[in-house]
Scaffold this motif. Sequence first.
Motif, PDB file in Angstrom:
ATOM      1  N   TYR A   1      11.587 -12.653  55.221  1.00  0.00           N
ATOM      2  CA  TYR A   1      12.320 -13.355  54.172  1.00  0.00           C
ATOM      3  C   TYR A   1      13.050 -12.379  53.258  1.00  0.00           C
ATOM      4  CZ  TYR A   1       9.567 -17.372  55.613  1.00  0.00           C
ATOM      5  OH  TYR A   1       8.993 -18.378  56.345  1.00  0.00           O
ATOM      6  N   GLN A   2      12.480 -11.190  53.059  1.00  0.00           N
ATOM      7  CA  GLN A   2      13.083 -10.214  52.156  1.00  0.00           C
ATOM      8  C   GLN A   2      12.841  -8.822  52.711  1.00  0.00           C
ATOM      9  OE1 GLN A   2      11.598 -10.364  48.157  1.00  0.00           O
ATOM     10  NE2 GLN A   2      12.758  -8.595  47.466  1.00  0.00           N
ATOM     11  N   LEU A   3      13.889  -8.021  52.741  1.00  0.00           N
ATOM     12  CA  LEU A   3      13.795  -6.651  53.224  1.00  0.00           C
ATOM     13  C   LEU A   3      14.174  -5.712  52.093  1.00  0.00           C
ATOM     14  CD1 LEU A   3      15.370  -6.987  56.789  1.00  0.00           C
ATOM     15  CD2 LEU A   3      12.963  -6.833  56.182  1.00  0.00           C
ATOM     16  N   SER A   4      13.200  -5.009  51.568  1.00  0.00           N
ATOM     17  CA  SER A   4      13.443  -4.078  50.484  1.00  0.00           C
ATOM     18  C   SER A   4      13.991  -2.761  51.028  1.00  0.00           C
ATOM     19  CB  SER A   4      12.145  -3.834  49.706  1.00  0.00           C
ATOM     20  OG  SER A   4      12.338  -2.853  48.711  1.00  0.00           O
ATOM     21  N   GLN A   5      14.712  -2.045  50.189  1.00  0.00           N
ATOM     22  CA  GLN A   5      15.261  -0.730  50.558  1.00  0.00           C
ATOM     23  C   GLN A   5      14.659   0.380  49.699  1.00  0.00           C
ATOM     24  OE1 GLN A   5      19.187  -3.343  50.454  1.00  0.00           O
ATOM     25  NE2 GLN A   5      19.667  -1.178  50.418  1.00  0.00           N
ATOM     26  N   ARG A   6      13.632   0.041  48.935  1.00  0.00           N
ATOM     27  CA  ARG A   6      13.067   0.986  47.976  1.00  0.00           C
ATOM     28  C   ARG A   6      12.043   1.885  48.648  1.00  0.00           C
ATOM     29  NH1 ARG A   6      11.266  -1.388  42.297  1.00  0.00           N
ATOM     30  NH2 ARG A   6      13.469  -1.964  42.463  1.00  0.00           N
ATOM     31  N   LEU A   7      12.238   3.190  48.494  1.00  0.00           N
ATOM     32  CA  LEU A   7      11.349   4.209  49.044  1.00  0.00           C
ATOM     33  C   LEU A   7      10.764   5.033  47.902  1.00  0.00           C
ATOM     34  CD1 LEU A   7      10.207   5.994  51.404  1.00  0.00           C
ATOM     35  CD2 LEU A   7      12.310   7.359  51.181  1.00  0.00           C
ATOM     36  N   TYR A   8       9.445   5.132  47.835  1.00  0.00           N
ATOM     37  CA  TYR A   8       8.766   5.965  46.841  1.00  0.00           C
ATOM     38  C   TYR A   8       8.393   7.289  47.483  1.00  0.00           C
ATOM     39  CZ  TYR A   8       8.272   1.390  44.626  1.00  0.00           C
ATOM     40  OH  TYR A   8       8.533   0.157  44.086  1.00  0.00           O
TER      41      TYR A   8
ATOM     42  N   ASN B   1       5.324  -0.961  53.764  1.00  0.00           N
ATOM     43  CA  ASN B   1       4.722  -2.042  52.990  1.00  0.00           C
ATOM     44  C   ASN B   1       4.108  -3.092  53.926  1.00  0.00           C
ATOM     45  OD1 ASN B   1       4.030  -4.015  51.182  1.00  0.00           O
ATOM     46  ND2 ASN B   1       6.041  -4.203  50.240  1.00  0.00           N
ATOM     47  N   PRO B   2       2.774  -3.219  53.950  1.00  0.00           N
ATOM     48  CA  PRO B   2       2.156  -4.205  54.854  1.00  0.00           C
ATOM     49  C   PRO B   2       2.425  -5.640  54.428  1.00  0.00           C
ATOM     50  CG  PRO B   2       0.502  -3.224  53.421  1.00  0.00           C
ATOM     51  CD  PRO B   2       1.785  -2.469  53.170  1.00  0.00           C
ATOM     52  N   THR B   3       2.803  -5.859  53.159  1.00  0.00           N
ATOM     53  CA  THR B   3       3.092  -7.208  52.695  1.00  0.00           C
ATOM     54  C   THR B   3       4.311  -7.782  53.415  1.00  0.00           C
ATOM     55  OG1 THR B   3       2.218  -6.606  50.524  1.00  0.00           O
ATOM     56  CG2 THR B   3       3.520  -8.621  50.654  1.00  0.00           C
ATOM     57  N   ILE B   4       5.261  -6.908  53.762  1.00  0.00           N
ATOM     58  CA  ILE B   4       6.494  -7.342  54.423  1.00  0.00           C
ATOM     59  C   ILE B   4       6.410  -7.131  55.934  1.00  0.00           C
ATOM     60  CG2 ILE B   4       8.977  -6.950  54.611  1.00  0.00           C
ATOM     61  CD1 ILE B   4       8.985  -6.147  51.685  1.00  0.00           C
ATOM     62  N   TRP B   5       6.031  -5.929  56.341  1.00  0.00           N
ATOM     63  CA  TRP B   5       6.105  -5.565  57.749  1.00  0.00           C
ATOM     64  C   TRP B   5       4.819  -5.836  58.508  1.00  0.00           C
ATOM     65  CZ3 TRP B   5      10.863  -4.574  59.306  1.00  0.00           C
ATOM     66  CH2 TRP B   5      11.795  -4.110  58.382  1.00  0.00           C
ATOM     67  N   GLY B   6       3.719  -5.964  57.806  1.00  0.00           N
ATOM     68  CA  GLY B   6       2.442  -6.098  58.487  1.00  0.00           C
ATOM     69  C   GLY B   6       1.752  -4.748  58.604  1.00  0.00           C
ATOM     70  N   LYS B   7       0.524  -4.780  59.050  1.00  0.00           N
ATOM     71  CA  LYS B   7      -0.281  -3.570  59.153  1.00  0.00           C
ATOM     72  C   LYS B   7      -0.007  -2.856  60.461  1.00  0.00           C
ATOM     73  CE  LYS B   7      -5.046  -1.905  58.868  1.00  0.00           C
ATOM     74  NZ  LYS B   7      -6.473  -2.305  58.749  1.00  0.00           N
TER      75      LYS B   7
ATOM     76  N   LEU C   1       5.284  -5.149  44.376  1.00  0.00           N
ATOM     77  CA  LEU C   1       4.598  -5.454  45.623  1.00  0.00           C
ATOM     78  C   LEU C   1       5.541  -6.012  46.681  1.00  0.00           C
ATOM     79  CD1 LEU C   1       1.860  -5.594  47.069  1.00  0.00           C
ATOM     80  CD2 LEU C   1       1.580  -7.897  46.144  1.00  0.00           C
ATOM     81  N   PHE C   2       6.465  -6.869  46.288  1.00  0.00           N
ATOM     82  CA  PHE C   2       7.351  -7.519  47.253  1.00  0.00           C
ATOM     83  C   PHE C   2       8.748  -6.883  47.273  1.00  0.00           C
ATOM     84  CE2 PHE C   2       4.210 -10.704  45.978  1.00  0.00           C
ATOM     85  CZ  PHE C   2       3.707 -11.062  47.214  1.00  0.00           C
ATOM     86  N   ASP C   3       8.910  -5.766  46.602  1.00  0.00           N
ATOM     87  CA  ASP C   3      10.199  -5.062  46.593  1.00  0.00           C
ATOM     88  C   ASP C   3       9.977  -3.588  46.889  1.00  0.00           C
ATOM     89  OD1 ASP C   3      12.888  -4.569  46.377  1.00  0.00           O
ATOM     90  OD2 ASP C   3      12.929  -4.543  44.190  1.00  0.00           O
TER      91      ASP C   3
END
Length: 350
Positions: free
Chosen positions: A76-83, A163-169, A125-127
């Motif tokens: 649903y949402q694909l973030s581009q943020r990299l820490y 991010n496992p919240t978006i992509w999974g583990k 968490l979702f971004d």
Amino acid sequence: MCLKHVSQRKRNGRQFLKDSILIQFVALAFTANVLTSFARYFPTPHDYDRMALPPLSKSAWNGVFNRDAPGNEQYYQLSQRLYFAPSNHTGVQELVSALTERYPDVQAVGAEDDEGIKSLYEANLFDTWASLQFALTPEQLASGQWVTSQSSASEVTFVISVNPTIWGKLPNYDFADPVYNQQVSPGDLFWNSGYLTLQKFVDTYLAQEYNGASNFTIDAFVQRYPKSSIYENKESLDLTIVRQTIWKWCGATILSVCLFVPMLTYLIEIVRERQHLMKDMLEISGLMNVSYWTSYMIILLLNGVLSIGVIVGLLRAFSVFDERRVGPYAALMFVYLFGSSAFAMMFGFL
């Protein structure tokens, strides 16, 4: 009272089998058939032929951040943020600058240490797309460089987390399940999440830090289904791909029907006994009111346990559940059973 309920079920065994097994079998078989039919119309999102790693882009046809890219339609949402950390190291800053220059869509955010990355992740968490954490040696920290000696190899340790919240583990490195020709494989996440692309960039950049290695490159490719003379070159059927699109919307209703239908027989019996004053006659004979209601509660729970066993067994047999989902779904249905039994008994007191 419990023996009375059991005796009544024996006398009307056909109704008992219909409510406790046949209805569940028909409902779950129909659901499994629907899921299987839909699964055949959802081919694998990953290409068959060998291809390069997807770029960290939202405009490329196979970009990691492109919602229309193969394999990304389900997100649903694909973030581009990299820490990244540590952000105060010169070498890390130069590497991240080269990364954002190569892939302008990457939004790099620095943190001083691992705790800083954790705080940023929890706040967004979702971004969040991924994090890149380096464990530098004392020499690398003091010099601000990756390569501290041109005559000997310098070791650089880094950890990439998506991010496992978006992509999974992501699966562990000891993942050894057969994936040939499967529609969905846990290893696909390394490809479409950009994990391998980011890893390749970091490895290439670090190798180019040595003198005379400025043109060093790594040719990395992926092939979803390697061709084989043993196995057929066609996909196997996997319900995983439709579990996230169909089952999550209808699963709760199907399970509720399969669990609650067997309870209706006992609820109808309670109403009939009250209507014909049978409960009053039993109380005159010495039956305690608590024993009456407790017996129905016990028989509802026992019948529910039987229904859960039938439901889990059928869904496992129809391949709707795999081994990892049997335990969690069984526990969830036990909780639902206790709640629905108490809810159903509440009407008996009215």
